[in-house]
Design an enzyme around this catalytic site. Structure first.
Site, mmCIF file in Angstrom:
data_model
loop_
_atom_site.group_PDB
_atom_site.id
_atom_site.type_symbol
_atom_site.label_atom_id
_atom_site.label_comp_id
_atom_site.label_asym_id
_atom_site.label_seq_id
_atom_site.Cartn_x
_atom_site.Cartn_y
_atom_site.Cartn_z
ATOM 1 N N GLU A 120 0.826 -1.205 0.000
ATOM 2 C CA GLU A 120 0.000 0.000 0.000
ATOM 3 C C GLU A 120 0.865 1.261 0.000
ATOM 4 O O GLU A 120 1.931 1.304 0.622
ATOM 5 C CB GLU A 120 -0.941 0.001 1.209
ATOM 6 N N CYS A 135 3.584 8.512 0.846
ATOM 7 C CA CYS A 135 4.093 7.562 1.834
ATOM 8 C C CYS A 135 4.303 6.218 1.138
ATOM 9 O O CYS A 135 3.342 5.570 0.718
ATOM 10 C CB CYS A 135 3.095 7.424 2.988
ATOM 11 N N CYS A 142 6.066 -7.029 7.138
ATOM 12 C CA CYS A 142 7.099 -6.456 8.002
ATOM 13 C C CYS A 142 7.592 -7.531 8.958
ATOM 14 O O CYS A 142 6.838 -8.429 9.340
ATOM 15 C CB CYS A 142 6.539 -5.262 8.785
ATOM 16 N N CYS A 146 5.872 -4.673 15.692
ATOM 17 C CA CYS A 146 5.560 -3.664 16.705
ATOM 18 C C CYS A 146 4.105 -3.834 17.131
ATOM 19 O O CYS A 146 3.213 -3.948 16.289
ATOM 20 C CB CYS A 146 5.811 -2.262 16.158
ATOM 21 N N CYS A 149 1.118 -1.644 15.720
ATOM 22 C CA CYS A 149 1.099 -1.406 14.277
ATOM 23 C C CYS A 149 0.390 -2.544 13.550
ATOM 24 O O CYS A 149 0.726 -3.723 13.723
ATOM 25 C CB CYS A 149 2.532 -1.266 13.769
ATOM 26 N N GLY A 199 6.782 -2.013 6.050
ATOM 27 C CA GLY A 199 8.141 -2.522 6.111
ATOM 28 C C GLY A 199 9.120 -1.597 6.799
ATOM 29 O O GLY A 199 8.830 -0.446 7.111
ATOM 30 N N GLU A 200 10.309 -2.120 7.048
ATOM 31 C CA GLU A 200 11.427 -1.378 7.649
ATOM 32 C C GLU A 200 12.426 -1.085 6.530
ATOM 33 O O GLU A 200 13.101 -1.992 6.028
ATOM 34 C CB GLU A 200 12.075 -2.213 8.753
ATOM 35 N N SER A 231 12.063 6.632 7.554
ATOM 36 C CA SER A 231 11.686 6.295 8.927
ATOM 37 C C SER A 231 12.189 4.906 9.282
ATOM 38 O O SER A 231 11.979 3.954 8.529
ATOM 39 C CB SER A 231 10.160 6.350 9.079
ATOM 40 N N SER A 253 11.346 5.873 14.857
ATOM 41 C CA SER A 253 10.148 5.415 15.570
ATOM 42 C C SER A 253 10.559 5.013 16.980
ATOM 43 O O SER A 253 10.971 3.881 17.227
ATOM 44 C CB SER A 253 9.516 4.228 14.834
ATOM 45 N N LEU A 254 10.423 5.935 17.921
ATOM 46 C CA LEU A 254 10.901 5.698 19.287
ATOM 47 C C LEU A 254 9.831 5.028 20.147
ATOM 48 O O LEU A 254 10.015 3.919 20.631
ATOM 49 C CB LEU A 254 11.343 7.025 19.906
ATOM 50 N N ASN A 330 -3.848 5.213 16.105
ATOM 51 C CA ASN A 330 -4.925 4.980 15.146
ATOM 52 C C ASN A 330 -5.399 3.536 15.279
ATOM 53 O O ASN A 330 -4.682 2.608 14.884
ATOM 54 C CB ASN A 330 -4.420 5.236 13.718
ATOM 55 N N CYS A 373 -1.286 6.366 9.980
ATOM 56 C CA CYS A 373 -0.052 5.777 10.481
ATOM 57 C C CYS A 373 -0.332 4.493 11.259
ATOM 58 O O CYS A 373 -1.155 4.471 12.175
ATOM 59 C CB CYS A 373 0.647 6.795 11.376
#
Length: 389
Positions: A120, A135, A142, A146, A149, A199-200, A231, A253-254, A330, A373
């Protein structure tokens, strides 16, 4: 983390990434995809069919500046060569499987690639200006898992290739008719890229880097590195290389200020804890007051949103040229977390701002189409290769 250890870890990251390689660039009919090739590779492909290097410069302009997908439309190239190129090469785009537009103008594309896998991409218009951000996804699925997410609930299927990464931006340009017109005007709606989709990015660094180098090339799409933000959840060994080779804006992304909590909600922290992550941020080249590192912080009610957390965040990033994006959680189907209250969000933001850091509360965009997000996810699954009988 020592330089030697970082290099060793970097090699391990790249080796792991290779296990999830994208499909071959050759089509079943033997033609080669030109999108995603570097300039030297494009020159090499043309040399193999007896063409000189200047032809690569012409093709590059047509592919990345004009957005042309049809060789017969390349007016500076003679018809016999147009036909020769069409027999051997293709200029493709991801296919649009579905497309949704939110009530706030956010637009989500589900792109389908040649092997049937999907990812996406989201266009987020800026309400204050006549432009916005694309984006982009770097992987199908992924590997980070997390906890807050939605994408993290989908197992990693594979990396996206350079053609598939830059192709998302090019397909979005197609949708918005953003290629230069015959009269020379250059529209500016799609003005920035954020590598914040599925993904990372640093677990697919080679393909991401190749795609961004194409995007930044001055004779093509020509997007400034200042208009690209990558990111990461904190793949420390690759952060140094990203800064040295790409120099794009960095977002981290902390999401937690204590290792025990971050271990739980961002499992990558078990490998690269907060101390190592922040050390990599301090090493990131080019960071300054005009190019601040962005720390992304999803606000989870009664999990990471206390005033104590805010004060510890300030302590951790002290001395860094930084801003903090506070992201209201979200919700997505099956999520176990709740968004922080508005009052708590404001208290948290005030503490960070009073310490001298910009801390805007990001307005959720595209929630009604699951484009906000942390909400991206597809139904693609990893293809299991059966052993030969």
């Amino acid at each position: 983390m020592s330089a030697t250890l970082t290099e060793s870890e970097r090699d391990r990251v790249l080796a792991k990434s290779a296990l999830f390689s994208p499909p071959p660039v050759a089509l079943p009919d033997g033609r080669r995809e030109l999108v995603g090739l570097s300039r030297p590779e494009l020159i090499e492909e043309l040399a193999a069919i007896g063409e000189k290097a200047f032809r690569a410069k012409q093709l590059w302009h047509w592919i990345y500046h004009q957005g042309t997908t049809d060789f017969s439309a390349m007016s500076s190239i003679a018809r016999p060569l147009q036909e020769k190129l069409a027999q051997r090469f293709v200029i493709g785009r991801p296919g649009v499987a579905t497309e949704q537009t939110s009530i706030d103008g956010t637009r989500k594309f589900l792109f389908r690639f040649r092997d049937g896998q999907e990812a996406e991409t989201v266009y987020i218009p800026d309400r204050q200006e006549d432009r916005g951000a694309v984006c982009i996804s770097s992987q199908v699925g992924c590997t980070l898992s997390c906890k807050f997410c939605h994408t993290g609930t989908q197992k990693l299927v594979r990396n996206l290739g350079a053609a598939e990464i830059v192709g998302q931006f090019m397909a979005a340009r197609d949708a918005y008719a953003e290629w230069p017109s015959p009269r020379g005007e250059t529209p500016r709606l799609l003005s920035t890229i954020v590598l914040m989709g599925m993904g990372e990015p640093l677990y697919n660094y080679e393909n991401v880097a190749r795609a961004m180098q194409i995007v930044m090339d001055n004779e093509g799409i020509a997007l400034s590195r200042r208009r690209i933000t990558l990111s990461t959840s904190g793949v420390v060994p690759m952060m140094d290389r990203c800064g040295e080779e790409l120099g794009v804006n960095l977002a981290v992304s902390l999401h937690a200020v204590r290792d025990d909590l971050r271990d739980e909600i961002v499992p990558l922290n078990r490998k690269y804890p907060i101390k190592e992550l922040l050390a990599a941020c301090r090493r990131y080249p080019g960071s300054s007051n005009s190019r601040r590192i962005t720390f992304e912080y999803v606000m989870l009610r009664d999990v990471n949103d206390s005033e104590t957390d805010a004060r510890e965040l300030v302590r951790l990033i002290a001395g860094l040229p930084a801003k903090v994006n506070l992201i209201p959680f979200n919700p997505w189907p099956g999520s176990i977390y709740e968004p922080s209250t508005t009052a708590q969000l404001n208290k948290f933001a005030s503490i960070v701002m009073d310490a001298g850091f910009s801390s805007p509360v990001r307005t959720p965009r595209g929630q009604d189409i699951l484009a906000a997000c942390g909400q991206l996810r597809t139904e693609s699954e990893r293809v299991r290769v059966r052993p030969a009988a």
